[in-house]
Design an enzyme around this catalytic site. Structure first.
Site, PDB file in Angstrom:
ATOM      1  N   LYS A  76       0.498   9.539   0.775  1.00  0.00           N
ATOM      2  CA  LYS A  76       1.249   8.698   1.702  1.00  0.00           C
ATOM      3  C   LYS A  76       2.734   8.942   1.486  1.00  0.00           C
ATOM      4  O   LYS A  76       3.191   9.040   0.344  1.00  0.00           O
ATOM      5  CB  LYS A  76       0.894   7.232   1.466  1.00  0.00           C
ATOM      6  N   SER A 151      -0.567  -0.037   6.861  1.00  0.00           N
ATOM      7  CA  SER A 151       0.450   0.968   7.102  1.00  0.00           C
ATOM      8  C   SER A 151       0.018   2.374   6.674  1.00  0.00           C
ATOM      9  O   SER A 151       0.722   3.351   6.946  1.00  0.00           O
ATOM     10  CB  SER A 151       1.722   0.593   6.347  1.00  0.00           C
ATOM     11  N   SER A 175      -2.987  -2.823   3.501  1.00  0.00           N
ATOM     12  CA  SER A 175      -2.676  -1.522   4.105  1.00  0.00           C
ATOM     13  C   SER A 175      -3.507  -0.349   3.602  1.00  0.00           C
ATOM     14  O   SER A 175      -3.340   0.770   4.074  1.00  0.00           O
ATOM     15  CB  SER A 175      -1.184  -1.200   3.919  1.00  0.00           C
TER      16      SER A 175
END
Length: 483
Positions: A76, A151, A175
């Site tokens: 990420k 997210s 998330s």
């Protein structure tokens, strides 16, 4: 090869069925071909990946072994990676190349993983749909019209589309678990402090936690093994021994006590999702688990408490992005005040600006006691509810999300509606507990996830329950059409 899980890749590399370099090149070609459809990557690190794959092959040739040695993954894009853009999905950090590796990145590199790239995300991890990224929305591989969740939607979409077998992610209010549910994956948020946050660009420091996203609980166990552990550089890291997460995957569920909170099954839950949750409970009962209803009476206060605490911490953490030291700087500022205002106004997107404003208001002198302090008191009550519940049950089970993945753009004009999608996940972050989402079926062709919560540092129990469930179901094996 793209259909292989992490565990299958480990066995294939050990048996010399293919090399890490062959696998890496195949997946890089697949990313080039298919990712334009879903936009799951911000940066693809082809040169780094091939060099790491060759190094992993050399280590295996020298007699070294390891479950992650030569395994391709993605990070990420809020985990700092030395010399590579770490953007946090924001224009503010579009030109930022980290001068060091985050602890999670360095630990996984030492274990021999191969970094294929940095995955797309909501800007500064603020969002539940992966629509707030400066680099554009990520699309759900199950339906390009729908969001993949956020997210960590880039990591989830990439794994669901079989562009890579697993990826790192972070969970501030759901998330990891929410995008796992919306894309048909297994996602684990560890206990707060189990995985180092050093080098992980902060959103809300008391809530953020890194963890794995993969297709199976077995794969999550392998990736968490490489991520977890004490880090002296992180003051919130807990010095607690890391167990062998894979060793307990097949333990019996006979007598396991599962709690179903009555508050989870109210009017806000899609009844079709409720049906799949109850179906998963029946499967676990067949494996020997026993079920009882419990209550989490303060859950109703979780959303307002979270959306005071998280923005308050964000307003503090993001104050460093001022156009002076690094990151985006506006053109031709007339003075220092203009530099601050325009750099932040132009560098941050609307959702980030909204949360900074809310957080700054909640922390202001006249409102600190009324908002932030009250929210922290509610946080303690929520934790106490969980502690009382875990005196009677071993795990808590319920839906991960109240609704299916919604269409891209459907909630852009109603941020509160999007915030409410976190209603079942944020309590684990407020209490610091570990949580896992696992695939539990489909409604209208879209995946549905079931969430498990456990006491502190019982990630192994969550992985055990999910693994045994996945041995008797096949939801986790389903792939989107075209992928």
């Amino acid at each position: 090869m793209h259909q292989l899980t992490l565990a299958e890749i480990a066995r294939g590399l050990a048996d010399k069925k293919f090399s890490s370099e062959e696998l890496t090149r195949a997946l890089l070609a697949r990313i080039t071909q298919l990712d334009p459809q879903i936009n799951s990557f911000i940066s693809v690190t082809e040169e780094l990946a091939i060099s790491q794959a060759r190094a992993a092959d050399a280590r295996r040739a020298a007699g070294e072994s390891g479950a992650l040695l030569g395994a391709p993954i993605g990070h990420k894009d809020l985990f700092c990676t030395q010399g590579i853009r770490t953007s946090c999905g924001s224009k503010m950090l579009d030109n930022f190349k980290a001068p060091y590796d985050a602890t999670v990145v360095s630990k996984l590199a030492e274990a021999g993983t191969v970094t294929l790239g940095k995955t797309n995300m909501d800007e500064f991890a603020m969002g539940s749909a992966n629509e707030s990224s400066y680099y554009g929305a990520v699309k759900n591989p199950w339906s390009f019209e729908h969001v993949p969740g956020g997210s960590s939607g880039g990591s989830a979409a990439a794994v669901a589309a079989r562009l890579l077998p697993a990826a790192t992610a972070t969970d501030t209010g759901g998330s990891i678990r929410q995008p796992a549910a919306l894309t048909g994956l297994t996602g684990l948020k560890p206990t707060y402090g189990r995985v180092s946050r050093w080098g992980m660009i902060a959103y809300a420091s008391s809530l953020d936690q890194g963890g794995p996203l993969a297709r199976t609980a077995e794969d999550c166990a392998l990736l968490l093994q490489g991520m977890a552990g004490f880090d002296a550089k992180d003051s919130t890291s807990v010095d607690e021994p890391v167990p062998d997460y894979s060793a307990g995957l097949n333990a019996s569920l006979e007598g396991l006590r599962i709690g179903l909170p009555k508050e989870y099954f109210g009017a806000g839950l899609d009844p079709r999702i409720a049906d799949l949750v109850h179906a998963s409970v029946k499967e676990l009962q067949k494996l020997g688990a026993v079920v009882k209803e419990i209550s989490l009476p303060n859950m109703q206060h979780a959303i307002p408490a979270y959306y005071v605490i998280a923005p308050a911490e964000a307003s503090s953490n993001l104050s460093r992005f001022d156009g002076v030291r690094f990151g985006y700087r506006c053109e031709n500022p007339v003075d220092l005040t203009d530099l601050y205002k325009r750099s932040r106004g132009e560098g941050f997107g609307p959702e980030v600006q909204r949360r900074i404003m809310v957080g700054a208001y909640a922390l202001s002198a006249g409102y600190y006691d009324a908002y932030y302090l009250q929210a922290q008191k509610i946080r303690r009550l929520i934790k106490n509810d969980f502690m009382a519940a875990f005196n009677d049950v071993d795990v808590i089970l319920g839906p991960t999300t109240p609704n299916l993945a919604w269409k891209i753009g459907a909630k852009n004009n109603d941020p509160v509606a999007e915030y409410l999608e976190d209603v079942y996940t944020i309590t684990a972050n407020l209490a610091g507990l570990p949580g896992l989402s696992m695939p539990a079926g489909f409604v209208d062709g879209l995946p549905v996830g079931v969430q498990l919560l456990a006491p502190y540092f019982h990630e192994g129990r969550l992985l055990n329950v999910a693994h045994r469930y996945q041995q008797v179901t096949d939801w986790h094996t389903r792939a989107p059409n075209g992928f």
